[in-house]
Design a protein around this motif. Structure first.
Motif, short mmCIF file in Angstrom:
data_model
loop_
_atom_site.label_atom_id
_atom_site.label_comp_id
_atom_site.label_asym_id
_atom_site.label_seq_id
_atom_site.Cartn_x
_atom_site.Cartn_y
_atom_site.Cartn_z
N GLN A 98 0.81 -1.24 -0.12
CA GLN A 98 0.02 -0.07 0.08
C GLN A 98 1.00 1.25 0.02
O GLN A 98 1.61 1.52 0.96
CB GLN A 98 -0.78 -0.13 1.17
CG GLN A 98 -1.80 -1.20 1.16
CD GLN A 98 -2.70 -1.21 2.39
OE1 GLN A 98 -3.30 0.02 2.92
NE2 GLN A 98 -3.12 -2.39 3.03
N HIS A 99 0.98 2.00 -1.06
CA HIS A 99 1.95 2.95 -1.29
C HIS A 99 1.26 4.55 -1.25
O HIS A 99 0.01 4.59 -1.53
CB HIS A 99 2.79 2.75 -2.53
CG HIS A 99 1.76 2.79 -3.61
ND1 HIS A 99 1.31 1.63 -4.26
CD2 HIS A 99 1.31 3.76 -4.63
CE1 HIS A 99 0.72 1.95 -5.36
NE2 HIS A 99 0.71 3.22 -5.56
N VAL A 100 1.74 5.59 -1.03
CA VAL A 100 1.72 6.93 -1.33
C VAL A 100 2.66 7.59 -1.84
O VAL A 100 3.58 7.08 -1.97
CB VAL A 100 1.20 7.52 0.21
CG1 VAL A 100 0.15 6.88 0.93
CG2 VAL A 100 2.58 7.50 1.17
N ARG A 112 6.94 7.18 -5.16
CA ARG A 112 5.80 6.08 -4.04
C ARG A 112 6.66 5.26 -3.39
O ARG A 112 7.67 4.90 -3.66
CB ARG A 112 4.89 5.43 -5.11
CG ARG A 112 4.36 5.87 -6.18
CD ARG A 112 3.30 5.01 -7.04
NE ARG A 112 4.21 4.25 -7.93
CZ ARG A 112 3.85 2.98 -8.53
NH1 ARG A 112 2.48 3.11 -8.73
NH2 ARG A 112 4.44 2.19 -9.14
N ASP A 114 6.07 3.11 0.50
CA ASP A 114 4.85 2.21 1.16
C ASP A 114 4.31 3.24 2.40
O ASP A 114 5.14 4.21 2.93
CB ASP A 114 5.59 1.06 1.97
CG ASP A 114 4.56 0.20 2.80
OD1 ASP A 114 3.98 -0.65 2.15
OD2 ASP A 114 4.39 0.50 4.21
N LYS A 115 3.14 3.37 2.84
CA LYS A 115 2.73 4.13 3.82
C LYS A 115 3.09 4.11 5.06
O LYS A 115 3.18 4.96 5.92
CB LYS A 115 1.21 3.82 3.85
CG LYS A 115 0.54 2.43 4.50
CD LYS A 115 -0.88 2.48 4.49
CE LYS A 115 -1.17 0.78 4.99
NZ LYS A 115 -0.69 0.72 6.46
N ASP A 116 3.42 2.93 5.66
CA ASP A 116 4.25 2.63 6.83
C ASP A 116 5.63 3.53 6.83
O ASP A 116 5.95 3.93 8.07
CB ASP A 116 4.38 1.27 7.22
CG ASP A 116 3.15 0.57 7.41
OD1 ASP A 116 2.30 1.12 7.66
OD2 ASP A 116 3.21 -0.81 7.27
N VAL A 118 6.22 6.65 5.56
CA VAL A 118 5.91 7.79 5.78
C VAL A 118 5.47 7.86 7.18
O VAL A 118 5.89 8.79 7.91
CB VAL A 118 4.49 8.07 4.93
CG1 VAL A 118 4.00 9.72 5.17
CG2 VAL A 118 4.86 8.22 3.18
N ASN A 389 -1.85 4.96 10.71
CA ASN A 389 -1.28 6.05 9.60
C ASN A 389 -0.93 7.26 10.37
O ASN A 389 -1.22 7.58 11.49
CB ASN A 389 -2.40 6.10 8.78
CG ASN A 389 -3.66 6.70 9.33
OD1 ASN A 389 -3.82 8.02 9.60
ND2 ASN A 389 -4.82 6.02 9.79
#
Length: 437
Positions: A98-100, A112, A114-116, A118, A389
């Motif tokens: 899962q990316h941001v 891009r 991984d959300k973790d 960030v 998050n």
């Protein structure tokens, strides 16, 4: 293997140096001093950091028996504790899903990650590391097909991971790597947790849910002392591995916030946006099928933080909810923390214009329109596992505060910088001798 029920999944970890298993290619009695050559361990020393005692601090790799066992919560607690013991802590998520999108200062462009990544970088202010090296491989939709078709090679992925960990190691005193999912995730593209941990010569911390593992998570509080005693004993007797943590369950950390429900249902709050990070327990969720009179009784008798669900055709319930909210606010009674999910498939069902107009000015009353049936909404919420998050600062802080005190950092660091195999307590019998007993 470490967990009988997970044997097939965890056998890939056998043979590598870890807090669960010994490092690949090294005997249990080998000692890595300042004179150790890179060739003696396949060049892995470039991922290790020499400390003031002349020993090497190896990367710590957090893996899990399966998804949703608290791996990210453990990683957050580990980074928090390591920052109290080292000047600079590095963090890498070798394989992400899962990316941001973020901006890389090194590359001067958006990338891009991984959300973790960030979450960890922003929470702990890891400004000494650029996003460029914190999330080397992302597996979005269609990625596996590209790997199988040869558009992306296995070696390209592994080189990217190794290069990133090496760059982070250069500017850090200790590096924590967070794995993806369970031990087998990434196998199809040749980059599962076990493979990466072996390449880096990392020590693996395995997280399990109230069962066997190096860090046992979500333990029933009433059975905490019993679980801690017998798991520590079983790990020591069977594998010579230490129990690094035994963490009691805290249900709040698994409660969804309204912001989580916005993502789950792909919608937005109609009003009450200031309470997006208010959390609700599924045990305090109530489907309204009663009369308005009974509903108002429930509003006054049930826990104030209850999530109510009704169908869009129940104008009486919607108006009753609004009326009770206004009454409490006017009379300065106990806080009104309930939320209302209004269900109905669009375009067949919508909230009437008149009701929407009445919501104007009630900016602190949480109401959400959900485009599905009440039964579907209940099922989705019950089956949903909210993830930590960066926006939900309260829950992230509580997770760190809860987990960190239960982790034995002294034992963790003693093992990960020990000149003996991580399997062995340097002052006790070796794993090899233990197996012969």
């Amino acid at each position: 293997m470490l967990i009988c029920k997970q044997q097939g999944m965890l056998t890939s970890l056998v043979g590598r140096r870890a807090l669960v298993v010994s490092r690949s290619g090294a005997s249990g009695s080998s000692c890595f001093s300042s004179s150790t050559s890179e060739a003696s361990d396949g060049g892995k020393l470039k991922y290790w950091k020499k400390n003031a005692m002349g020993r090497y601090q190896r990367p710590i790799y957090v893996a899990a028996t399966r998804q949703h066992v608290g791996k990210t919560s453990v990683s957050l607690a580990l980074v928090s504790g390591l920052q109290k013991r080292f000047d600079k802590v590095g963090f890498v998520k070798p394989v992400g899903q899962q990316h941001v999108t973020v901006n890389s200062e090194n590359l001067h462009r958006d990338i891009r990650v991984d959300k973790d990544v960030v979450l960890v970088r922003e929470r702990f202010h890891l400004d000494h590391i650029d996003y460029q090296h914190m999330s080397p491989v992302i597996i979005p939709s269609g990625y596996t097909k590209k790997v199988v078709d040869g558009e992306i090679t296995y070696q390209e992925q592994l080189d990217s991971i190794c290069n990133s960990v090496q760059e982070v190691t250069k500017v850090s005193d200790v590096v924590l790597c967070e794995g993806t999912g369970h031990c087998g995730v990434g196998s199809i593209v040749g980059a599962n947790n076990a493979k990466i941990a072996s390449l880096l010569g990392a020590d693996v911390v395995l997280v399990a849910n109230g069962g066997l593992g190096v860090i046992i998570n979500k333990v029933i509080p009433e059975k905490y002392e019993q679980t801690k005693h017998y798991m520590a004993k079983a790990l020591k007797q069977s594998w010579g591995a230490p129990l690094l943590g035994c963490i009691p369950d805290r249900p709040y950390l698994g409660c969804s916030a309204l912001a989580d429900m916005e993502r789950l249902f792909k919608t937005k709050l109609l009003c009450g946006d200031i309470h997006r990070f208010r959390h609700y327990n599924v045990t305090d969720m109530s489907l309204v099928t009663t009369s308005l009179t009974r509903f108002l009784e429930n509003l006054r008798l049930k826990p104030t933080r209850t999530l109510y669900i009704c169908h869009v055709t129940r104008d009486d319930i919607i108006l009753g909810f609004m009326g009770e909210f206004q009454r409490r606010r006017k009379d300065f009674e106990k806080p009104f923390e309930a939320a209302l999910l209004i269900c109905g498939r669009e375009p067949k069902y919508t909230i009437t214009k008149e009701v929407k107009e009445m919501m104007v000015g009630l900016s602190d009353m949480p109401v959400m329109m959900v485009p599905c049936t009440t039964a579907e909404a209940m099922a989705k919420i019950h089956g949903f596992t909210p993830k930590l998050n960066i926006d939900d600062k309260a829950r992230v802080g509580k997770a760190i505060e809860h987990y960190e005190p239960y982790i034995d950092f002294d034992e963790l660091l003693r093992r990960t910088s020990s000149c003996n195999s991580s399997f062995n307590d340097p002052a006790s019998i070796s794993l090899e001798d233990l197996k012969r007993l």
